[in-house]
Every structure is written in C-alpha cells, then in structure tokens.
Design a protein around this motif. Structure first.
Motif, mmCIF file in Angstrom:
data_model
loop_
_atom_site.group_PDB
_atom_site.id
_atom_site.type_symbol
_atom_site.label_atom_id
_atom_site.label_comp_id
_atom_site.label_asym_id
_atom_site.label_seq_id
_atom_site.Cartn_x
_atom_site.Cartn_y
_atom_site.Cartn_z
ATOM 1 N N TYR A 4 0.871 -0.900 -0.298
ATOM 2 C CA TYR A 4 -0.262 0.423 -0.142
ATOM 3 C C TYR A 4 0.530 1.009 -0.201
ATOM 4 C CZ TYR A 4 -4.752 -2.648 0.397
ATOM 5 O OH TYR A 4 -5.901 -3.123 0.235
ATOM 6 N N GLN A 5 1.984 1.021 0.098
ATOM 7 C CA GLN A 5 3.040 2.497 0.104
ATOM 8 C C GLN A 5 3.963 2.365 -0.934
ATOM 9 O OE1 GLN A 5 2.722 4.607 2.362
ATOM 10 N NE2 GLN A 5 2.789 3.749 4.613
ATOM 11 N N PHE A 6 4.279 1.565 -1.818
ATOM 12 C CA PHE A 6 4.793 1.600 -2.735
ATOM 13 C C PHE A 6 4.254 1.505 -4.555
ATOM 14 C CE2 PHE A 6 8.092 0.764 0.514
ATOM 15 C CZ PHE A 6 8.398 1.872 0.385
ATOM 16 N N TRP A 30 8.675 9.117 1.752
ATOM 17 C CA TRP A 30 9.053 8.413 0.681
ATOM 18 C C TRP A 30 10.383 7.400 1.538
ATOM 19 C CZ3 TRP A 30 12.850 5.011 -1.795
ATOM 20 C CH2 TRP A 30 11.747 4.372 -2.269
ATOM 21 N N GLY A 42 0.253 3.833 -3.518
ATOM 22 C CA GLY A 42 1.571 4.112 -3.201
ATOM 23 C C GLY A 42 2.129 4.898 -4.378
ATOM 24 N N ARG A 53 8.937 6.085 4.786
ATOM 25 C CA ARG A 53 8.334 4.563 4.158
ATOM 26 C C ARG A 53 9.192 3.228 4.009
ATOM 27 N NH1 ARG A 53 5.539 8.587 1.061
ATOM 28 N NH2 ARG A 53 3.334 8.863 1.918
#
Length: 322
Positions: free
Chosen positions: A261-263, A290, A269, A293
């Motif tokens: 979900y972050q990247f 970033w 992401g 994360r």
C-alpha cells in the motif's frame, strides 16, 4: 527470575563469567579492576565525552540531534547507576532483578548508541559547515561508536552459554526481545507523522501490529526484570512461545501490506522516490516521507526475522523450572 534449561542453566548467582576466564566481582571496589568493570568504565567515559563534546558547541539541534544527545546522556546515567550499585553492593536493594537488568540495559544501550552513531552523522553532521562545531560533532560520533562497541562487548561477554548460570534476559530469546522492542520504537519514530498511514485501513492495521507486538514483548521483558512471571495465568514458557508465534503471524501480514500500500500505484502508493516532493532536496534534521516508508518496510522485515528466530529458540529451549 531463576530459570533452568536443558541447554543453558539459568539461576541465581553472585558471579558470572566475563568471557575472559576471570570472574566479575560485584559488591566490592574490586569490581572496577575486573574486565567487565573496566569495560563499563569505558562505556561511562565514551558516552560522557560524546555528549560533552556536543553540548559544548550546541551541536544537537532538531529531533535527530535531540535523539543522539538523549541516547548518550541516558546511557551514561544508567551505566553510572550500575557501577554505583556494584561498588556499594546494593544489588539486593535494587528494585529490578540484578540477574537480568545489566545485560538488558547493555543490549539496549548498544542499539541506542548504534542508532545515534548512524543517525547523527547522516542527518546532522553532514549539514554542518566546517569549523569547531563540525569537528566536535565528528569526534562525538567517534566516541559514540566506541560506546556501541563497548556495550555490544558486554552483551557478548555476559550472555548465556551452555553450562553457565545467568538470567533469562541473557539467553538468545531474551536478547531478541530487546531487539524486537527497540526496532518497534524506531518504527514508531518513522511513522510519527500520521499522514503516512491514516489514508488506508490496511496501513492502520500495520501500525496496530507494531503496537500490539511491542506491548507483548515489553510485558515479557518487564515480567523478567520485576521477577513477576508467576503472576501469569499460564506457564511463562507457554506465554513466550505463544507470544513469538502470534508476533510472527502479525508481522507477516504487515510485511505484505505495508510495502503493497505504500509503493504499489494500484493501491495508492508511490513506487518512485522522485515523485515525493519532500525528497526533492536534502534537508537537515529531516527524513522525507518516501524514505520513512522504505525504512519502515525494512525494519518490518528485520523484526519479522527477529520474531522467527525468537520462535525457533523458544521452541528449542526446554524449560524445567520457572
């Protein structure tokens, strides 16, 4: 907490091996002349020099500088307390288990000083202009590295080995619990800005995983330090094994969900660092979104490995007496 295991005997004692073939004498001025006593003097001096150098020029602005200064002052203060307790023979009056407290602190201190030795020069020192302040900051980093090595050496000397007598926190599972809680604290520092996870329920679940596992590991450590393992409704070994297994399962979900979900663009992401405007230029005392994360993703993997190792060692240790 006295514990007896099949591979390493763990119980109460007034002496322990220093790792160099000579005993460490506690409750006596002779403690300072033994290898472990001399090592603690090195820890005391190196942390004192580190924060003194920084304080003399005020080179600790910002959250990262504050963290480093806190680390050196905290480690110096607790090391001084340990030396005073041993010199005055006050172990019996100390509120925490002396079988477990020194090595627990030494492990935390090694990790704290390691983090300061990395964070301080990368987020603060490199942005200082050449001059007296920068020279002092570089010297403080050097002494921080010395302190880290000194604390790590104490852990290596005093950890449990087959046939030796010591406390639970000196065993591999005990030391892993220290690592697990420390890594979780670093994760909390990186996710202190709620915008990193509040937009997705899956990311909020990851934060809940970090908090739950941290609390459980911290409870295990506190129960040992306070010698209160008998207050649990289940045997302590069963609690440890269940804790490790639950933490492995929870962290496995976080290891999948956090990077996803972050990247991953499909889940909102940012796959590339260049797209994060906060990372467009270098900032003193600041870590961009970033990078935070990515750091949390790496730390999640590290903690998962620690919990897996904890589970393996907890399963292998057969507790005979708790």
């Amino acid at each position: 907490m006295p514990v007896t295991v099949t591979r390493t005997t763990i119980t109460t004692t007034t002496t322990s091996s220093s790792g160099l073939g000579s005993p460490t004498i506690v409750g006596s001025p002779r403690a300072l002349t033994q290898p472990l006593g001399l090592l603690r003097l090195l820890q005391l001096v190196s942390t004192c020099v580190a924060f003194s150098l920084v304080a003399s020029v005020g080179a600790w602005t910002g959250s990262m500088g504050n963290w480093s200064m806190f680390t050196w002052c905290f480690c110096f203060s607790v090391t001084l307390i340990i030396l005073i307790v041993e010199l005055c023979g006050l172990q019996a009056r100390f509120p925490l288990s002396w079988r477990n407290f020194p090595i627990t602190f030494a492990c935390y201190a090694a990790l704290f000083c390691l983090s300061a030795s990395i964070i301080y020069p990368t987020t603060y020192v490199q942005f200082l202009s050449h001059g007296r302040s920068r020279d002092h900051a570089i010297a403080a980093t050097f002494f921080s590295c010395i302190a880290c090595v000194a604390y790590a050496t104490e852990v290596a000397w005093t950890r449990a080995r087959p046939g030796e007598i010591t406390g639970y926190m000196a065993t591999v599972p005990g030391l892993l619990k220290v690592l697990e809680t420390f890594v979780a604290c670093v994760i909390f520092a990186f996710i202190s800005d709620t915008y990193l996870y509040q937009h997705q329920p899956a990311l909020e679940w990851c934060v809940a995983v970090y908090a739950i596992c941290f609390i459980l590991a911290a409870v295990a450590i506190l129960l040992n330090l306070g010698e209160c393992t008998n207050v649990l409704p289940i045997p302590f070994p069963s609690f440890l094994s269940g804790l490790a297994l639950l933490s492995v399962l929870l962290y496995a979900t976080a290891l999948v969900l956090w990077p996803l979900y972050q990247f991953d663009e499909k889940y909102g992401g940012q796959p590339r660092r260049s797209r994060d405007v906060s990372c467009s230029r270098s900032h003193a005392y600041y870590v961009c979104g970033w990078d935070r994360r990515l750091a949390v993703a790496i730390l999640t993997a590290i903690n998962l490995l620690a919990y897996v190792a904890d589970l393996v060692h907890s399963a292998r240790l057969v507790f005979v007496k708790v």
